[in-house]
Write a protein that holds these residues in place. Structure first.
Motif, PDB file in Angstrom:
ATOM      1  N   ARG A   1       0.938  -1.334  -0.191  1.00 39.28           N
ATOM      2  CA  ARG A   1      -0.008   0.132  -0.089  1.00 39.28           C
ATOM      3  C   ARG A   1       0.815   1.275  -0.002  1.00 39.28           C
ATOM      4  O   ARG A   1       1.753   1.184   0.600  1.00 39.28           O
ATOM      5  N   ILE A   2       0.433   2.034  -0.901  1.00 42.22           N
ATOM      6  CA  ILE A   2       1.150   3.476  -0.875  1.00 42.22           C
ATOM      7  C   ILE A   2       0.200   4.585  -0.886  1.00 42.22           C
ATOM      8  O   ILE A   2      -1.010   4.545  -1.211  1.00 42.22           O
ATOM      9  N   ARG A   3       0.711   5.767  -0.595  1.00 36.63           N
ATOM     10  CA  ARG A   3       0.029   6.993  -0.450  1.00 36.63           C
ATOM     11  C   ARG A   3      -1.091   7.210  -2.054  1.00 36.63           C
ATOM     12  O   ARG A   3      -0.397   7.039  -3.076  1.00 36.63           O
ATOM     13  N   PHE A   4      -2.217   7.654  -1.616  1.00 35.98           N
ATOM     14  CA  PHE A   4      -3.018   7.889  -2.801  1.00 35.98           C
ATOM     15  C   PHE A   4      -2.618   9.062  -3.711  1.00 35.98           C
ATOM     16  O   PHE A   4      -1.988  10.054  -3.126  1.00 35.98           O
ATOM     17  N   SER A   5      -2.767   9.078  -4.762  1.00 33.39           N
ATOM     18  CA  SER A   5      -2.273  10.146  -5.796  1.00 33.39           C
ATOM     19  C   SER A   5      -3.397  10.402  -6.683  1.00 33.39           C
ATOM     20  O   SER A   5      -4.255   9.646  -7.134  1.00 33.39           O
TER      21      SER A   5
ATOM     22  N   LYS B   1      -9.043   6.101   7.762  1.00 32.79           N
ATOM     23  CA  LYS B   1      -7.649   6.908   7.545  1.00 32.79           C
ATOM     24  C   LYS B   1      -7.982   7.288   5.747  1.00 32.79           C
ATOM     25  O   LYS B   1      -9.036   7.067   5.345  1.00 32.79           O
ATOM     26  N   LYS B   2      -6.944   7.920   5.326  1.00 26.15           N
ATOM     27  CA  LYS B   2      -7.093   8.558   3.924  1.00 26.15           C
ATOM     28  C   LYS B   2      -6.918   7.351   2.958  1.00 26.15           C
ATOM     29  O   LYS B   2      -6.469   6.296   3.282  1.00 26.15           O
TER      30      LYS B   2
ATOM     31  N   MET C   1      -5.635   4.953  -0.084  1.00 26.55           N
ATOM     32  CA  MET C   1      -4.522   4.428  -0.363  1.00 26.55           C
ATOM     33  C   MET C   1      -4.450   3.749  -1.832  1.00 26.55           C
ATOM     34  O   MET C   1      -5.713   3.206  -2.003  1.00 26.55           O
TER      35      MET C   1
END
Length: 63
Positions: A4-8, A30-31, A33
């Motif tokens: 999992r990585i930060r959403f763009s 959470k935000k 992802m």
């Protein structure tokens, strides 16, 4: 192993994520992802992003 990585918000990043077999997930409280089913899929995402970036830049400065 899930990666999992930060959403763009970038449409190119989202296209690359989808093409690589990833999906957008929203963990509880959470935000959003980007989630990939494996390291292989995540590496594919990085490759597609790089290809898209290179396609946009063309061959500027190269002869």
């Amino acid at each position: 192993m899930t990666v999992r990585i930060r959403f763009s918000e970038s449409q190119d990043d989202q296209r690359a994520m989808t093409k690589a077999g990833g999906q957008i997930v929203v963990p509880k409280d959470k935000k959003p992802m980007f989630s990939f089913p494996s390291e292989y899929h995540y590496r594919q995402y990085l490759t597609y992003r790089r290809e898209m970036k290179n396609a946009q830049g063309g061959n500027q400065g190269r002869n």
